[in-house]
Motif scaffolding. Structure first.
Motif, mmCIF file in Angstrom:
data_model
loop_
_atom_site.group_PDB
_atom_site.id
_atom_site.type_symbol
_atom_site.label_atom_id
_atom_site.label_comp_id
_atom_site.label_asym_id
_atom_site.label_seq_id
_atom_site.Cartn_x
_atom_site.Cartn_y
_atom_site.Cartn_z
ATOM 1 N N ASN A 1 -4.130 15.931 -10.136
ATOM 2 C CA ASN A 1 -5.491 15.626 -10.307
ATOM 3 C C ASN A 1 -6.232 16.961 -9.573
ATOM 4 O OD1 ASN A 1 -5.321 13.709 -12.293
ATOM 5 N ND2 ASN A 1 -5.738 12.062 -10.776
ATOM 6 N N LEU B 1 0.846 -1.193 -0.068
ATOM 7 C CA LEU B 1 0.067 -0.179 0.096
ATOM 8 C C LEU B 1 0.809 1.356 -0.042
ATOM 9 C CD1 LEU B 1 -3.096 -0.723 2.382
ATOM 10 C CD2 LEU B 1 -2.851 -0.743 -0.369
ATOM 11 N N VAL C 1 -30.586 6.312 -3.409
ATOM 12 C CA VAL C 1 -31.292 7.470 -3.608
ATOM 13 C C VAL C 1 -31.388 7.615 -5.066
ATOM 14 C CG1 VAL C 1 -31.566 10.045 -3.290
ATOM 15 C CG2 VAL C 1 -31.141 8.429 -1.273
ATOM 16 N N LYS D 1 -7.784 7.288 -7.862
ATOM 17 C CA LYS D 1 -7.633 8.601 -7.750
ATOM 18 C C LYS D 1 -6.465 9.218 -8.504
ATOM 19 C CE LYS D 1 -8.379 9.866 -2.828
ATOM 20 N NZ LYS D 1 -8.103 9.276 -1.329
ATOM 21 N N ILE E 1 -8.262 -0.069 -0.068
ATOM 22 C CA ILE E 1 -7.497 0.962 -0.262
ATOM 23 C C ILE E 1 -6.866 1.162 -1.733
ATOM 24 C CG2 ILE E 1 -5.582 2.209 0.754
ATOM 25 C CD1 ILE E 1 -6.723 0.992 3.333
ATOM 26 N N LEU E 2 -6.221 -0.062 -2.156
ATOM 27 C CA LEU E 2 -5.829 -0.119 -3.569
ATOM 28 C C LEU E 2 -6.608 0.377 -4.527
ATOM 29 C CD1 LEU E 2 -3.016 -1.494 -4.099
ATOM 30 C CD2 LEU E 2 -4.069 -3.377 -4.874
ATOM 31 N N LYS F 1 -16.504 16.426 0.337
ATOM 32 C CA LYS F 1 -15.876 15.198 0.379
ATOM 33 C C LYS F 1 -16.624 14.177 0.534
ATOM 34 C CE LYS F 1 -11.605 13.188 2.004
ATOM 35 N NZ LYS F 1 -10.972 12.634 3.101
ATOM 36 N N ALA F 2 -17.764 14.169 1.392
ATOM 37 C CA ALA F 2 -18.522 12.826 1.788
ATOM 38 C C ALA F 2 -19.826 13.055 2.107
ATOM 39 C CB ALA F 2 -17.659 12.282 2.796
ATOM 40 N N GLN G 1 -1.869 11.855 -8.360
ATOM 41 C CA GLN G 1 -3.006 12.415 -7.644
ATOM 42 C C GLN G 1 -2.958 13.699 -7.329
ATOM 43 O OE1 GLN G 1 -2.670 9.736 -4.410
ATOM 44 N NE2 GLN G 1 -3.487 8.141 -5.577
ATOM 45 N N GLN H 1 -6.579 4.101 -4.399
ATOM 46 C CA GLN H 1 -5.567 4.843 -4.590
ATOM 47 C C GLN H 1 -5.497 4.716 -6.303
ATOM 48 O OE1 GLN H 1 -2.991 6.421 -2.824
ATOM 49 N NE2 GLN H 1 -4.337 6.302 -1.068
ATOM 50 N N LEU I 1 1.862 6.595 -6.879
ATOM 51 C CA LEU I 1 0.663 7.393 -7.497
ATOM 52 C C LEU I 1 0.457 8.907 -6.983
ATOM 53 C CD1 LEU I 1 -1.750 4.385 -7.426
ATOM 54 C CD2 LEU I 1 -0.368 4.953 -9.289
ATOM 55 N N VAL J 1 -16.991 8.231 -0.887
ATOM 56 C CA VAL J 1 -18.107 7.845 0.095
ATOM 57 C C VAL J 1 -18.162 6.439 0.458
ATOM 58 C CG1 VAL J 1 -20.226 8.463 0.792
ATOM 59 C CG2 VAL J 1 -18.990 9.781 -1.213
ATOM 60 N N PHE J 2 -18.012 5.608 -0.468
ATOM 61 C CA PHE J 2 -18.567 4.216 -0.389
ATOM 62 C C PHE J 2 -17.269 3.335 0.097
ATOM 63 C CE2 PHE J 2 -21.035 5.606 -4.150
ATOM 64 C CZ PHE J 2 -22.057 5.800 -3.186
ATOM 65 N N THR K 1 2.312 1.779 -3.441
ATOM 66 C CA THR K 1 1.212 2.432 -4.407
ATOM 67 C C THR K 1 1.064 3.790 -4.127
ATOM 68 O OG1 THR K 1 0.173 0.539 -3.603
ATOM 69 C CG2 THR K 1 -0.613 1.408 -5.606
ATOM 70 N N PRO L 1 -24.878 10.860 -0.967
ATOM 71 C CA PRO L 1 -25.344 10.887 -2.411
ATOM 72 C C PRO L 1 -26.699 10.992 -2.547
ATOM 73 C CG PRO L 1 -23.819 8.867 -1.804
ATOM 74 C CD PRO L 1 -24.247 9.289 -0.465
ATOM 75 N N GLY L 2 -27.135 12.066 -3.570
ATOM 76 C CA GLY L 2 -28.542 12.103 -3.785
ATOM 77 C C GLY L 2 -29.145 13.141 -3.113
ATOM 78 N N LYS M 1 -13.847 10.402 -6.866
ATOM 79 C CA LYS M 1 -14.774 11.114 -6.242
ATOM 80 C C LYS M 1 -16.090 10.517 -5.761
ATOM 81 C CE LYS M 1 -14.729 15.074 -8.252
ATOM 82 N NZ LYS M 1 -14.729 16.595 -8.612
ATOM 83 N N ALA N 1 -28.381 3.320 1.996
ATOM 84 C CA ALA N 1 -27.695 4.606 1.727
ATOM 85 C C ALA N 1 -27.572 4.928 0.504
ATOM 86 C CB ALA N 1 -26.255 4.359 2.618
#
Lengths: 238, 206
Positions: free
Chosen positions: A38, A24, B34, B89, B82-83, A150-151, A35, B86, A31, B101-102, A27, A154-155, B97, B31
């Motif tokens: 971006n 991890l 929607v 991203k 996580i892989l 960020k979080a 990132q 990353q 990357l 959230v998920f 990576t 959704p919707g 993006k 969740a």
């Protein structure tokens, strides 16, 4: 070796965790430049969107250098300061004492029309919110707004980055007729809530089911714009 | 294909569905349904994570000390998630993006732990892979059906495109605000379970 012995369990867990951590971190390090780029391009795209300039991932950097003519820092009293606005981390500035904070400002110029762009940072329901608001040259009327998160759910709250939510900010005013700082109020109650409340100058509709995000956004606009109050008043006279 | 392997793939879609029969993964079904788009993104990410976590655990199955097997499973799931995050991203920033959230939701999705524990620990890699595909497909199908109805009735759109014409609104039709709240997801899932049980004789209890 006995699979149930403590030693085996211990060694197994250690090897597994170290292996996973190595892969991890490898990576993440490889990357990370991509990132980072971006994120930078997205920031430029957001700034451009706030003054209604459409950009794609490929041409964002070129358009940014074409249209964003000037960027500088101001303090809470409205004095200009030297420094790179684009690299200034608003989050770090917010943790400093009020007098020591430097706030970034961008000036966009398109078809001989100047707009001031101000970055925002705040808290939603699940994580940070941010955005950019651009102002007409009277430093009062909103020319365009772009938000992101960020979080958020959704919707529901996540819809703050949709055009139908951002569009109504255009034309709203930050100061009342006497010149007092009012900011923008977000009204709960679905479509037309701001109209029902009789606040077309400073009000927009909240998102149904996204009340906490909407309120967070309202606070973000208010708190961030408050820091620029002196700067905006000074710029208006010039 | 070997009929036994085929069953691994098709059973979870219908008579052994993780959501409607095993009643797993309900929280994420509430969740992310929607709108259709996040539901599809979630389904694809679960598909990837579950299929590969199943294979990895199946390969390691004879070495894992049974006392820490749950922890080992969690490490593998978190590692994959996580892989993926990353890589997205760096190369598919827009998708990442939506997905960010998920990430937490995938790690806590009980279908994944459930399949690792119930299937991958006791089977060879290939059947485990098929089991992963089948279960995540079964999960995804329900998610997409629920999201379709919630988006249609709650927002009047499908995949963000307006499908209910404006004149219907002018005649007094309104979007059902209740559909965008979590309880309606539960009710829609309930209706799906009802229809499925009524149509499938094996599932009818005495």
């Amino acid at each position: 070796m006995d699979k149930n012995s403590n030693l085996y369990t211990f060694i197994y867990a250690s090897i597994l965790v170290i292996l996973v951590a190595l892969v991890l971190s490898f990576t993440a390090i490889t990357l990370s430049p991509m990132q980072q780029r971006n994120i930078e391009v997205e920031k430029k795209q957001n700034i451009l969107t706030s003054v209604s300039i459409e950009s794609s991932f490929e041409n964002a950097e070129e358009l940014f250098s074409n249209y964003i003519k000037e960027s500088f820092l101001v303090d809470v009293k409205g004095n200009k300061k030297s420094g790179d606005a684009f690299l200034t981390d608003l989050k770090k500035e917010m943790s400093k004492d009020l007098e020591d904070r430097n706030f970034p400002v961008y000036i966009a110029e398109k078809d001989n029309k100047k707009n001031i762009i101000i970055p925002l940072l705040g808290k939603g329901l699940w994580g940070p919110l941010w955005g950019y608001i651009s102002l007409e040259k009277d430093c009062n009327t909103i020319f365009g707004a772009v938000f992101d998160h960020k979080a958020e759910t959704p919707g529901l709250g996540a819809d703050i980055n949709k055009e139908w939510f951002e569009k109504p900010f255009t034309g709203k005013k930050l100061f009342d007729k006497k010149g007092n700082f009012i900011s923008i109020t977000v009204y709960k109650g679905g479509k037309g809530a701001a109209k029902i409340a009789g606040d077309l100058e400073h009000g927009v509709d909240a998102i149904s089911g996204g009340t906490i995000t909407s309120k967070g956004l309202e606070d973000m606009v208010k708190d961030c714009m408050k820091n620029y109050e002196e700067f905006l008043k000074k710029s208006k006279i010039n | 294909m070997d009929p036994k392997n085929k069953k691994l793939l098709t059973n979870p879609i219908n008579i052994d569905n993780p959501i409607t029969i095993q009643v797993l993964g309900i929280c994420s079904a509430l969740a992310v349904t929607v709108k259709l788009e996040p539901a599809v993104v979630m389904s694809i990410s679960v598909l990837f994570v579950l299929a590969f976590a199943n294979v990895i655990i199946s390969l390691l199955r004879n070495t894992i000390p049974s006392r820490i097997r749950i922890i080992v499973q969690l490490v593998i799931i978190a590692f994959l998630v996580i892989l993926v995050d990353q890589v997205l991203k760096a190369f598919l920033y827009d998708v990442s993006k939506q997905l960010s959230v998920f990430v937490g939701l995938i790690i806590t999705n009980c279908i994944i732990m459930g399949r690792l524990e119930a299937f991958a620990l006791a089977n060879k890699p290939f059947p485990a892979f098929l089991d992963g595909l089948g279960n995540s497909a079964g999960y995804g199908i329900i998610l997409i059906i629920v999201a379709f109805f919630r988006e249609l009735l709650g927002s009047g759109t499908v995949w963000e495109i307006q499908v209910i014409p404006n004149f219907v609104y002018e005649m007094g039709y309104q979007n059902n605000g209740l559909m965008i709240l979590p309880p309606m997801a539960l009710i829609v899932v309930g209706i799906i379970i009802w229809i499925q049980r009524a149509k499938t004789p094996e599932l009818i209890e005495n």
